[in-house]
Design an enzyme around this catalytic site. Sequence first.
Site, short mmCIF file in Angstrom:
data_model
loop_
_atom_site.label_atom_id
_atom_site.label_comp_id
_atom_site.label_asym_id
_atom_site.label_seq_id
_atom_site.Cartn_x
_atom_site.Cartn_y
_atom_site.Cartn_z
N GLU A 165 0.85 -1.33 -0.04
CA GLU A 165 -0.20 -0.10 0.17
C GLU A 165 0.93 1.01 0.14
O GLU A 165 1.80 1.36 0.85
CB GLU A 165 -0.93 0.09 1.35
CG GLU A 165 -1.84 1.32 1.45
CD GLU A 165 -2.74 1.11 2.63
OE1 GLU A 165 -3.19 0.07 2.90
OE2 GLU A 165 -2.84 2.39 3.15
N GLU A 170 -2.42 11.25 3.02
CA GLU A 170 -3.72 11.10 4.03
C GLU A 170 -3.71 12.43 4.94
O GLU A 170 -2.51 12.82 5.23
CB GLU A 170 -3.44 9.65 5.06
CG GLU A 170 -3.65 8.60 4.31
CD GLU A 170 -3.36 7.47 5.61
OE1 GLU A 170 -4.19 6.94 5.81
OE2 GLU A 170 -2.22 7.22 5.60
#
Lengths: 283, 644
Positions: A165, A170
Amino acid sequence: MKRKMKFMKMKKFNMALIAAIGLVFLTVGCNTDENQQVINHYTNLVLDEGFGANGSPDSELWNFDIGNGAAEGIPGWGNNEQQYYTDRPENVIVEDGVLKIIARREQFEGSPYTSARIQTKNKFQRQYGRFEARIKLPWGQGLWPAFWMLGDDQGGTEIWPQIGEIDVMEMRGQEPTITHGSVHGPGYSGGNAVTKSYDLVDDRLDTGFHVFGVEWGPNFINYYIDDVLYNQITPEDVDGEWVFDDEFYIILNVAVGGTFVGSVGADTVFPQTMEVDYVRVYN
Amino acid sequence: MKEIVKISGLKVGFLAMALLMLLSCEREISDQAVPASFSREGRVFIDNFVGMGEDFYLPFADSYFEAFSRDQSEGFESSASYRVDVPNPDNASGTYAGAILRIDGAGRDLSGFDALTFYARASRGVIFDEVGFGQDFNSNTYQVNAGPLSVSTQWTKYTIPLPDASKLTQERGMFWYSGGTRDNGGAGYTIWFDDIQFEKLGTIAQPRPKIFRGQDLIEQTFIGSSRQVDGLEETFNLANGQDITVFPFPAYYEFSSSNTSVANVDSNGTISISGTGTTVITATINGLEAEGSLTLESLGEFVHAPAPDRNPDNVISVFSDAYTNVPVDYYNGFFAPFQTTQGGAPPLTINGEQVINYTELNFVGIGTFLNVAPINTNQMTHVHVDINVQEEIEPSDFIRLQILNDVGTDDELSGDYTITASELATNEWKGFDIPLGNFSGLTERDAVGLFFFISDATITNIYTDNIYYYQEVLDPTPNVDDSAATQAELPLGFESTNVTYNFVAFEGAESAIEANPDQSGLNPTATIMRTTKTNGAQFFAGTFLDLDAPIDFSSSQKLRVKVWSPKANIPVRFALETAGGGNQVFVDANVPVANEWVELEFDFGPVYNPELDYQRFITFFEFIDGVAGDGSTYYFDDIQVLND
């Protein structure tokens, strides 16, 4: 239009200065480990999603993830998230050249919030390249927008975190000036992911558009925001197998609540919108 | 001595005994020299004052002037700071610390900044009431208030966003503060400020301006009335993710009225109603629509209550434009949690006259006991109030008036009087002159602290005006000369020797018809009636007298009686019954003066039944529940129906 990456040099320093009478002190505390140069490897535009057509996102490129994760066997999407993802225009819509993912405070299918998550699995997957998006982020305690990528699961034979990932961006809604870039892989996933955070200090992520990107090649992933490169992750930085050598697909979502951000605050304003001006990939 | 200078975002040249060279590694803010009429300096106090001139410390008039000093041993990353010693609340020189810091000279151009910031710490954890900027003791046009601040013992940075910096091109009010001990256990403390400055942070975001605290209000109004746009506030999100709310003055806002033939709003946020119809008041700040609005329905011209014409010498006014009102704590106490009543805070001004509009009425009190003197109504005989009901009235509706004496003490007591639905009218002023004696239970009224309107929500919207106590000054009626009378009837002066008076004293009272012991003042006549409440008599001991003819109330229902009492400020009850007893009605009155003849009026108009013949009267002196007779002797005389 091709966008030319500049060579860049970090200019984020903490400065303290102490002067005693009769003496001159000069103390400059610059974080030289951030002072990196990168070469712009990827200039050939292979995906230029400018969200040109109003309405639902282009189904040739985007899939919807629906629900609260229970159907996938991970209720709360593995993070105790509070939202129910839908494909309704109330939660995801393209308007005036901008993709809007809208998190709402509403009871829906047993969840207290709704939002949306779209991804390009099996529709656009690439190994290596420059992946970037121009985004204006939502804000407020408990909002968790993300622009990230997952590795191909090899027909279901691999599971996370083995698939890898790459989190290009974020953000915690309660930290409106900070973006986080991470990789997750076997031995370094979840709370042990390899992460670096970058604080704009004198600007915010929710008041204007910023370009979030990675340059990903064999044995390196470089993270940047706007013209600032703020991290490079290489196999030496991860405490496990380097799993970033096959095809990855792109995900855009706004989660609400969950372990990364904590609960929504009493003062958190809804609805909250993540606006995406474009997603571009170069190789 | 060591000095540590914290610089952020500015290139500064500085000379202090040695050559210092400061380099900022942070992103640079352009400080290029732009020609400007006014200084773009942002610093106010960084270990010492910056460019403030000489006479810049202006404490609030009633604050502790000596609270401020420049501390030279304490500072934020330094050894100097702005120190404020908040006094104890019993400090004779001032009970709180508050001041403005106003540039002694030309103002500054703050348009390039987005926040006022400072560091603060306190000698103990405190809640510091208010800080801000833009207060200049002149027009305070662009004043902004913030607070209360929670201040700990550690240096902490505080950020006060500028609602619209473009307005601040010539500002002298750099900083102001006000702190007391109310929320801090009533004990003084020290608070230090440092690095007070205007900054361009770039992280002040998500402005959420409000008017009326974000509520969408709907109100009825009238031509000539005015109302302030209140509840002005704006919330911002800071870099740390925290929200902060500041309270900007009206000049930051652009107000608008959707129908300017109904109302207009001036730059001070004052709405003036000029026509009939509906308008919606909204506002923007820095181009951003403020949450909250006021929908005004103007009903046209307002009809005020009739102006009172009683001699001011005989009036104690609580609320009337006709008189000088006594100071009150409030016209609406907002008694939590059961009170719903809005209005009266403040009263409305319509065409230059004040009136109170209570809405959502269930009960509401006018207070005169907290910070003002209670009202001594001993010399007063009545209370007046005008009421205009703004809704349909049901037969069971009522408005009960209640008066409280000695509020908040062990001696607190109250009396009430109920106005019934039939006495009120919709959209019409009704005036009430209520004898204070009719407030049953109000046995003391030397320190009235609350006046309540109570409807229990049977009536929810009223206008009220002309609330005042007054002493009814009676033109004394002529003495009754009934020496030729042949039967006991009104007028009754006890002067006839041809009449047999049938009277009975009861429950410990003792009576006789005898010579007037004080033939002076209002009553020089020879004969009177005496009632003595013997020691231990019931409080309802009294005397009744049967008349030989019914009282003629056909032209007037006001009875006048001359009374002599050894005590002032006691209630006298005068009751009437039909022949042989029964069907009692009564009115209470107060004896204003002791040891001299006074004339009392008992208005039976509101209580008598015109179908009945009243042929017995009963007198009760000192009619106070539970107060037994103490041997006092009372006299009365000249009982007659007032000739209007």
